[in-house]
Design a protein around this motif. Structure first.
Motif, PDB file in Angstrom:
ATOM      1  N   THR A 110       0.802  -1.310   0.058  1.00  9.13           N
ATOM      2  CA  THR A 110      -0.067   0.218   0.209  1.00  9.13           C
ATOM      3  C   THR A 110       0.788   1.689  -0.106  1.00  9.13           C
ATOM      4  O   THR A 110       0.027   2.678  -0.829  1.00  9.13           O
ATOM      5  CB  THR A 110      -0.848  -0.307   0.975  1.00  9.13           C
ATOM      6  OG1 THR A 110      -0.242   0.359   1.886  1.00  9.13           O
ATOM      7  CG2 THR A 110      -1.589  -1.236   1.432  1.00  9.13           C
ATOM      8  N   GLY A 111       2.041   1.111   0.449  1.00 12.00           N
ATOM      9  CA  GLY A 111       3.232   2.125   0.610  1.00 12.00           C
ATOM     10  C   GLY A 111       2.521   3.283   1.315  1.00 12.00           C
ATOM     11  O   GLY A 111       3.245   4.549   1.923  1.00 12.00           O
ATOM     12  N   TYR A 112       1.727   3.092   2.613  1.00  5.71           N
ATOM     13  CA  TYR A 112       1.615   3.235   4.311  1.00  5.71           C
ATOM     14  C   TYR A 112       2.852   2.494   5.201  1.00  5.71           C
ATOM     15  O   TYR A 112       2.825   3.451   6.494  1.00  5.71           O
ATOM     16  CB  TYR A 112       0.268   3.042   4.129  1.00  5.71           C
ATOM     17  CG  TYR A 112      -0.517   4.211   3.639  1.00  5.71           C
ATOM     18  CD1 TYR A 112      -0.863   5.415   4.179  1.00  5.71           C
ATOM     19  CD2 TYR A 112      -1.373   3.508   2.990  1.00  5.71           C
ATOM     20  CE1 TYR A 112      -2.257   5.824   3.285  1.00  5.71           C
ATOM     21  CE2 TYR A 112      -2.220   3.790   2.045  1.00  5.71           C
ATOM     22  CZ  TYR A 112      -2.186   4.987   2.549  1.00  5.71           C
ATOM     23  OH  TYR A 112      -3.491   6.586   2.374  1.00  5.71           O
TER      24      TYR A 112
ATOM     25  N   LEU B  36      -7.548   3.194   9.388  1.00  3.40           N
ATOM     26  CA  LEU B  36      -5.863   3.877   9.361  1.00  3.40           C
ATOM     27  C   LEU B  36      -6.727   5.042   8.119  1.00  3.40           C
ATOM     28  O   LEU B  36      -6.150   5.904   7.945  1.00  3.40           O
ATOM     29  CB  LEU B  36      -4.789   3.191   8.706  1.00  3.40           C
ATOM     30  CG  LEU B  36      -3.332   4.310   8.402  1.00  3.40           C
ATOM     31  CD1 LEU B  36      -2.960   4.436  10.221  1.00  3.40           C
ATOM     32  CD2 LEU B  36      -3.055   3.520   7.427  1.00  3.40           C
ATOM     33  N   THR B  37      -7.335   4.940   6.961  1.00  4.24           N
ATOM     34  CA  THR B  37      -7.831   5.403   6.340  1.00  4.24           C
ATOM     35  C   THR B  37      -9.117   6.063   5.783  1.00  4.24           C
ATOM     36  O   THR B  37      -9.069   6.534   5.166  1.00  4.24           O
ATOM     37  CB  THR B  37      -7.124   5.396   4.928  1.00  4.24           C
ATOM     38  OG1 THR B  37      -7.590   4.171   4.377  1.00  4.24           O
ATOM     39  CG2 THR B  37      -5.397   4.799   4.402  1.00  4.24           C
TER      40      THR B  37
ATOM     41  N   LYS C 288     -11.553   9.774  -5.269  1.00  2.00           N
ATOM     42  CA  LYS C 288     -11.883  10.611  -4.091  1.00  2.00           C
ATOM     43  C   LYS C 288     -12.922  11.987  -4.745  1.00  2.00           C
ATOM     44  O   LYS C 288     -12.640  13.065  -3.809  1.00  2.00           O
ATOM     45  CB  LYS C 288     -10.003  12.055  -3.841  1.00  2.00           C
ATOM     46  CG  LYS C 288      -9.816  10.394  -2.700  1.00  2.00           C
ATOM     47  CD  LYS C 288      -8.798  10.787  -1.770  1.00  2.00           C
ATOM     48  CE  LYS C 288      -8.354   8.908  -1.284  1.00  2.00           C
ATOM     49  NZ  LYS C 288      -6.548   9.669  -0.295  1.00  2.00           N
TER      50      LYS C 288
ATOM     51  N   LYS D  50      -9.282  15.243  -7.748  1.00  2.00           N
ATOM     52  CA  LYS D  50      -8.101  15.721  -9.060  1.00  2.00           C
ATOM     53  C   LYS D  50      -7.782  14.321 -10.606  1.00  2.00           C
ATOM     54  O   LYS D  50      -9.076  13.513 -10.437  1.00  2.00           O
ATOM     55  CB  LYS D  50      -7.163  14.931  -8.372  1.00  2.00           C
ATOM     56  CG  LYS D  50      -5.927  15.634  -6.947  1.00  2.00           C
ATOM     57  CD  LYS D  50      -4.805  15.232  -7.069  1.00  2.00           C
ATOM     58  CE  LYS D  50      -3.780  15.398  -5.795  1.00  2.00           C
ATOM     59  NZ  LYS D  50      -3.143  14.733  -5.444  1.00  2.00           N
TER      60      LYS D  50
ATOM     61  N   SER E 132      -5.169   6.015  -3.872  1.00  2.00           N
ATOM     62  CA  SER E 132      -3.620   5.800  -2.845  1.00  2.00           C
ATOM     63  C   SER E 132      -3.399   5.731  -3.573  1.00  2.00           C
ATOM     64  O   SER E 132      -1.353   5.794  -3.932  1.00  2.00           O
ATOM     65  CB  SER E 132      -3.381   5.256  -1.378  1.00  2.00           C
ATOM     66  OG  SER E 132      -3.639   4.082  -1.905  1.00  2.00           O
TER      67      SER E 132
ATOM     68  N   THR F 102       2.387   5.834  -5.647  1.00  2.00           N
ATOM     69  CA  THR F 102       2.025   6.321  -4.749  1.00  2.00           C
ATOM     70  C   THR F 102       1.504   7.282  -5.702  1.00  2.00           C
ATOM     71  O   THR F 102       1.627   8.039  -7.000  1.00  2.00           O
ATOM     72  CB  THR F 102       2.293   6.640  -4.275  1.00  2.00           C
ATOM     73  OG1 THR F 102       3.047   8.090  -4.080  1.00  2.00           O
ATOM     74  CG2 THR F 102       2.701   6.464  -2.639  1.00  2.00           C
TER      75      THR F 102
ATOM     76  N   PHE G 179       1.396  10.253  -5.240  1.00  2.00           N
ATOM     77  CA  PHE G 179       2.654  11.352  -5.321  1.00  2.00           C
ATOM     78  C   PHE G 179       3.565  11.420  -6.123  1.00  2.00           C
ATOM     79  O   PHE G 179       4.370  12.050  -5.700  1.00  2.00           O
ATOM     80  CB  PHE G 179       2.767  11.755  -3.808  1.00  2.00           C
ATOM     81  CG  PHE G 179       1.690  12.247  -3.254  1.00  2.00           C
ATOM     82  CD1 PHE G 179       0.706  13.537  -3.384  1.00  2.00           C
ATOM     83  CD2 PHE G 179       0.718  11.028  -2.972  1.00  2.00           C
ATOM     84  CE1 PHE G 179      -0.311  13.879  -1.873  1.00  2.00           C
ATOM     85  CE2 PHE G 179      -0.551  11.745  -1.103  1.00  2.00           C
ATOM     86  CZ  PHE G 179      -0.813  12.946  -1.232  1.00  2.00           C
TER      87      PHE G 179
END
Lengths: 449, 298
Positions: A83-85, A175-176, A357, A360, A403, A421, A423
């Motif tokens: 997940t990269g978290y 968490l999210t 979401k 974007k 994500s 991710t 980002f």
């Protein structure tokens, strides 16, 4: 009278003094409120949450479960790391007996975990009961020494993967606020069989299976929002024709129209989709039923209109148009019918995909001869380049939780599937398969494993 | 002070009663008036006294504390190297001394080695005419001996210089320790000179930055959880006890993003305990305030 004259100034003096004292006290309290000297910390040292997953406890003591007590925590670690978290902590640093892990809050010494930097801890216990495998999984907050999530799963030994993924979904939900990507799949094109066909893999790139067998060029896979249907274009009949296919049942719908039929995109929450058709002479976007009937025309302009993508609520549609001379991304409001241009930088902005979401849009753009992936906010601001100096990077697609982004890249020579991710960090190859892989599309999180 | 003032007022009272007696012929009225005047006078004095006290209190910490907001770039902050900088300079000068000595030592053998190549040249010529192996052996032996001497002397010189440098360092440290001790002593004696106060404030500020650095080192926050927002801000306040224990941690402002707030809170909790107070700080605790923002993420 004179006494009054004497008392009056006294009163005035007294009032003045009282006022001064009150003012001083107020100023004192205001100083007290702002007395803290704040030091700015604006850069987290770790960009991931340190998580410890020790080996699972073999509760029943069954010898057959010894291998599982090592294999399952590894699987859990890999799944969450994807997940990269999370940053998975090295088990060699754990201050505990690896063969006899404490799995309950009453027995766990949380200081041993905070000492090695762990903020979260997942313990597991496995046992076999009445021929069924039971897996107890617990998520702890090591700082507060508290149990966050505790789950017990029962099933056959083949169900361990589902159990682990289900628990990972619980962790991500905590968490999210979203269950993550563990119930999703990725469709992509591969030339493994010699022709471009659609393949479907798990979210982590494993377990790839061929989906179409047209033995011809197949393009533009698109998942329906319930994850049960897939629309795509195939050259099986000579011209690029649209296919709307059920993933489990053998049901296929096609479109009885001349010209090209490309770039389908399902309307969220509906059995409807938008696609580009050219039967009118110009490439325009139409709204279709899941059965392949035209509902209405959505665009009407000179120059091609292709690659529609819907906002999460289905009230807006972004698409690529050459109406201004170069391919640019536009957004159409479905209620007002108004169309506005989203991208102004560069002469080649294509393949938009609207974030789940809603804030974007990710797209690919050619800049200085290379194609790279960018995100832009729906209002046109904050354009961010996510890939750079690593071959051509195209066909971005959001994960269902927004994500992660899957895309294809030529950074290692032939085009392969990668993820990163939202980002642009943690870019890594997802699928290892011979041949060329392109055009990945991430499914919604509704498919049961 | 207050007692004296009331006495004075009592003396004044009879003069003032002359005029007042025309209106109030009653003796009780005079007494009441006197009491009231005395009371007001004492009240005034009390008020002035306490207000001065309050004002003086506000002045004290202002001198010691740093500006309300300190922008510290923690990314580029190296590990605390205050004393090392001071040490490095003398060590350089020490090295210079070493080189000078080494040169002087080398100079003596340098004259002989300068001859040595000549002998070598002769040796070449001797090979053809009169080759004297003993002389050659002697000269080579001498060379070797000299080399050994120079190398050993070099090493010894280096060792001596190193020791000297160490002594210099200790000498330099010693006054700083003395000054620290002086600071603590002066503080204990109640001397609050501006320079001492300034040094103390500096030491406390450096300590604060060290604590903040440790917290930053323990701060884990995935950028995805910020949802691309860089305007988040969480303010945390806590006390650091002399042994480094963190106490009374609380939010003075939250960002609205619970993940962000929680991550900041965890960072502080993970840093507990931090390093103990520096010796020169004799405060019961050091008040810390940290402002967490995700600006550095993107």
């Amino acid at each position: 009278m004179k006494s009054d004259e004497y008392i009056k100034p006294m009163k005035i003096v007294l009032r003045a003094i009282f006022g001064c004292v009150v003012a001083l006290m107020v100023s004192q309290t205001s100083i007290g409120a702002a007395e803290y000297d704040y030091i700015d910390i604006s850069n987290p040292f770790l960009r991931k949450i340190p998580l410890a997953v020790p080996w699972f406890k073999n509760i029943s003591g069954n010898q057959d479960l010894e291998a599982q007590s090592v294999k399952l925590p590894d699987l859990l670690s890999d799944t969450l790391e994807f997940t990269g978290y999370f940053k998975m902590l090295d088990r060699q640093a754990f201050l505990m007996d690896p063969k006899n892990p404490d799995i309950l809050a009453t027995h766990i010494n949380f200081r041993n975990w905070t000492a090695i930097g762990a903020e979260l801890l997942i313990t597991g216990g496995i046992l076999v009961k009445d021929g069924l495998m039971e897996t107890e999984l617990r998520l702890f907050d090591t700082i507060k020494g508290k149990l966050i999530i505790g789950k017990r799963y029962k099933g056959g030994t083949d169900d361990t993967l589902r159990m682990i993924r289900r628990f990972c979904g619980e962790v991500m939900l905590h968490l999210t606020g979203h269950r993550g990507v563990f119930d999703s799949k990725i469709a992509f094109l591969s030339s493994l069989s010699g022709k471009k066909e659609i393949y479907i893999s798990d979210f982590d790139g494993h377990n790839s299976k061929q989906f179409t067998r047209h033995e011809d060029i197949t393009l533009f896979p698109a998942w329906s929002s319930d994850g049960k249907w897939m629309a795509y274009t195939s050259y099986a009949k000579g011209q690029p024709g649209l296919y709307i296919r059920n993933l489990t049942k053998n049901r296929v719908a096609t479109l009885d129209k001349q010209g090209i039929q490309i770039t389908p995109a399902w309307v969220p929450g509906k059995f409807e989709l938008a696609a580009t058709l050219s039967f009118s002479g110009d490439q325009e976007i139409y709204l279709l039923t899941g059965g392949g009937k035209i509902i209405k025309r959505l665009t009407n302009s000179r120059g091609i209109d292709v690659e529609p993508t819907w906002s999460p609520a289905g009230k807006q549609m972004a698409f690529v148009s050459k109406r201004s001379g170069t391919p640019q991304i536009y957004i159409k409001d479905m209620t007002s019918g108004r169309i506005r241009r989203l991208t102004f930088q560069g002469r080649y902005n294509t393949q938009p995909d609207w974030s789940p979401k809603g804030d974007k849009i990710v797209y690919s753009a050619m800049d200085t001869g290379r194609i790279d992936i960018y995100t832009i906010e729906v209002d046109g601001g904050n354009r961010v380049k996510l890939t750079e100096n690593q071959g051509d990077n195209e066909a971005p697609s959001w994960s269902p939780d927004g994500s992660l982004i899957v895309f294809n890249s030529t950074r290692e020579g032939r085009s392969k599937i990668y993820i990163m991710t939202a980002f642009g960090t943690d870019q890594r190859r997802l699928i290892s398969m011979p041949g060329e892989q392109t055009n990945p599309k991430w499914s919604p999180s509704v498919i049961s494993n | 002070m207050t007692l004296k003032m009331t006495v004075k007022n009592n003396h004044r009272a009879p003069h003032s009663t002359d005029s007042a007696s025309l209106v109030t012929l009653n003796g009780r009225g005079n007494e009441n008036r006197l009491i009231m005047i005395a009371f007001t006078a004492s009240l005034i004095c009390h008020c002035i006294f306490f207000s001065v006290l309050l004002y003086a209190q506000t002045l004290k910490p202002k001198r010691r504390h740093a500006p309300i907001v300190m922008n510290v770039s923690l990314v580029s902050l190296p590990e605390y190297s205050g004393p090392s900088k001071q040490v490095s300079k003398p060590s350089v000068s020490g090295k210079k001394k070493v080189s000078k000595k080494a040169v002087t030592i080398k100079k003596k053998p340098a004259s002989k080695p300068a001859v040595a190549p000549k002998t070598v040249k002769k040796k070449v010529s001797l090979k053809k005419k009169t080759y004297k192996s003993e002389k050659v052996k002697k000269s080579t032996l001498q060379k070797l001996e000299k080399k050994i001497e120079t190398t050993t002397s070099d090493r010894i010189a280096k060792a001596i210089d190193e020791i000297k440098a160490k002594v210099d360092k200790e000498k330099e440290r010693a006054p700083s320790r003395e000054s620290e001790a002086q600071i603590t002593e002066s503080k204990q004696l109640g001397e609050d000179g501006e320079t001492v106060g300034g040094k103390l404030a500096e030491i406390v500020d450096i300590y604060r930055v060290e604590v903040a650095y440790k917290v930053q080192h323990n701060w884990a926050f995935p950028e995805q959880l910020a949802d691309g927002r860089t305007d988040l801000q969480t303010l945390l306040v806590f006390k650091v006890m002399p042994n480094g224990e963190i106490k009374d941690l609380f939010f003075t402002d939250r960002s609205g993003n619970s993940h962000f707030d929680e991550s900041a809170f965890r960072a502080v909790m993970k840093s507990n305990p931090v390093d103990p107070h520096p010796r020169s700080v004799s405060e019961p605790y050091v008040q810390m305030g940290l402002r967490f923002t995700p600006e550095g993420i993107q």
